[in-house]
Enzyme design. Structure first.
Site, PDB file in Angstrom:
ATOM      1  N   GLU A 128      58.396  72.289  89.453  1.00  0.00           N
ATOM      2  CA  GLU A 128      59.689  72.525  90.100  1.00  0.00           C
ATOM      3  C   GLU A 128      59.769  73.947  90.665  1.00  0.00           C
ATOM      4  OE1 GLU A 128      60.697  69.799  90.733  1.00  0.00           O
ATOM      5  OE2 GLU A 128      62.511  69.333  89.626  1.00  0.00           O
ATOM      6  N   THR A 181      65.436  71.699  98.548  1.00  0.00           N
ATOM      7  CA  THR A 181      66.237  72.221  97.431  1.00  0.00           C
ATOM      8  C   THR A 181      66.431  73.726  97.581  1.00  0.00           C
ATOM      9  OG1 THR A 181      65.517  70.453  95.958  1.00  0.00           O
ATOM     10  CG2 THR A 181      66.297  72.462  94.906  1.00  0.00           C
TER      11      THR A 181
HETATM   12  N1  HSE Z   1      69.958  71.285  89.928  1.00  0.00           N
HETATM   13  C1  HSE Z   1      69.098  71.268  91.082  1.00  0.00           C
HETATM   14  C2  HSE Z   1      69.908  71.682  92.294  1.00  0.00           C
HETATM   15  C3  HSE Z   1      68.551  69.882  91.261  1.00  0.00           C
HETATM   16  O1  HSE Z   1      70.971  71.098  92.478  1.00  0.00           O
HETATM   17  O2  HSE Z   1      69.499  72.564  93.023  1.00  0.00           O
HETATM   18  C4  HSE Z   1      67.649  69.722  92.444  1.00  0.00           C
HETATM   19  O3  HSE Z   1      67.184  68.386  92.474  1.00  0.00           O
END
Ligand code: HSE
Length: 309
Positions: A128, A181
């Protein structure tokens, strides 16, 4: 056992009120991966189907997560990874998380389970970090544990499995645009007004309580996001109409899946979840936006073995 073929679920992170801490796993959408032991040391990505993603271990999220595990494991052999990507990158349903989680989960099985699931979350978080610049755990945790998970703390990492009500279904619509993201995080504000934080933590507590007591009305009342959604929703075509129509069709609540652009709704029962899917589709049909749509029970099992050799 030398080789495992697995199904790795897609996931919905945040679930409206739990930015970076809450997530759930889906049942009907996910990637397939094959991981095998080989005599050559190290990690090799040998095949990626479905998407154009890097095969170089250091540039691939599965490769980076696998290397994180390998540095903590004592083994004189290596692993090959094949990925059949069914989850589109940048869709908001945990594409990078699935690749990262699947790789480390299967390696742990092939090694005779030396690591805990929380250890595996830690390794997968490195994938990630490569994907978005931030090692968030709210997609990899539900992929690995199944069901709903709550990251109670990042330092030290403390992950809780949360009860899943039996009749809870998710509907997810993915308008065919890609949102990175990292971009969706860059537009967020660094501070939260106290009045919004009060509403948000009220909802997060309410949602957790609703999940445990299977109180569907309470789940619905709690599925509101006062902090992230007002900022990110401008990136998603017709977000407010999709949300409104989903609720009109009986959804308990509706919000952005992860960092978007997918929009999720939770419903009590499959029939309602299918009606919600139709209502969401109608909105995008009217405005002429292409989409994928999924209706799925919450997956309480996590990663599943499809074949082993
Ligand atoms: N919590 C993360 C965001 C999840 O919202 O940026 C990304 O899939």
């Amino acid at each position: 056992m030398n080789e495992l073929k697995i199904f790795v679920p897609a996931t919905i992170a945040n679930v409206s009120c739990g930015f970076d801490v809450l997530g759930l796993a889906l049942d009907t959408v996910g990637d397939e991966m094959t991981i095998r032991k080989v005599s050559e040391k190290g990690i090799k990505i040998t095949k990626i189907l479905g998407q154009d993603l890097p095969l170089e271990t250091h540039k691939n999220v599965a490769g980076v997560a696998a290397l994180a595990l390998l540095t903590k494991a004592n083994c004189d052999f290596g692993f090959e990874i094949e990925i059949n990507k069914c989850i589109k990158p940048g869709s908001g349903i945990g594409s990078s998380a699935a690749s990262s989680a699947g790789a480390v989960w299967a390696m742990n099985e092939l090694l005779g389970k030396p690591f805990t699931i929380t250890d595996l979350v830690k390794f997968a978080m490195e994938g990630e970090r490569l994907a978005s610049g931030v090692a968030h755990a709210d997609n990899v945790a539900p992929a690995l544990f199944g069901g709903f998970t709550l990251v109670r703390s990042y330092e030290p990492l403390d992950i809780l499995s949360i009860h899943t009500p039996k009749e809870l279904y998710a509907t997810v619509i993915h308008p065919q645009i890609e949102i990175k993201t990292s971009d969706a995080r860059n537009i967020l504000k660094a501070t939260v007004p106290l009045k919004d934080a009060i509403k948000q933590w009220g909802n997060l507590g309410g949602l957790i309580s609703g999940l445990y007591t299977e109180d569907y009305d309470l789940i619905g009342r709690s599925l509101e996001d006062y902090i992230i959604e007002p900022i990110r929703s401008i990136l998603i075509p017709a977000f407010e109409s999709v949300k409104q129509e989903a609720k009109n069709a009986g959804a308990l609540g509706c919000g952005i899946s992860g960092s978007g652009p997918s929009i999720f709704a939770l419903s009590k029962g499959k029939k309602t979840a299918l009606s919600v899917a139709n209502a969401m589709k109608l909105v995008y049909n009217k405005v002429g936006i292409d989409y994928d749509i999924h209706v799925s029970k919450v997956n309480t099992k996590g990663i599943k073995i499809l074949d082993s050799k």
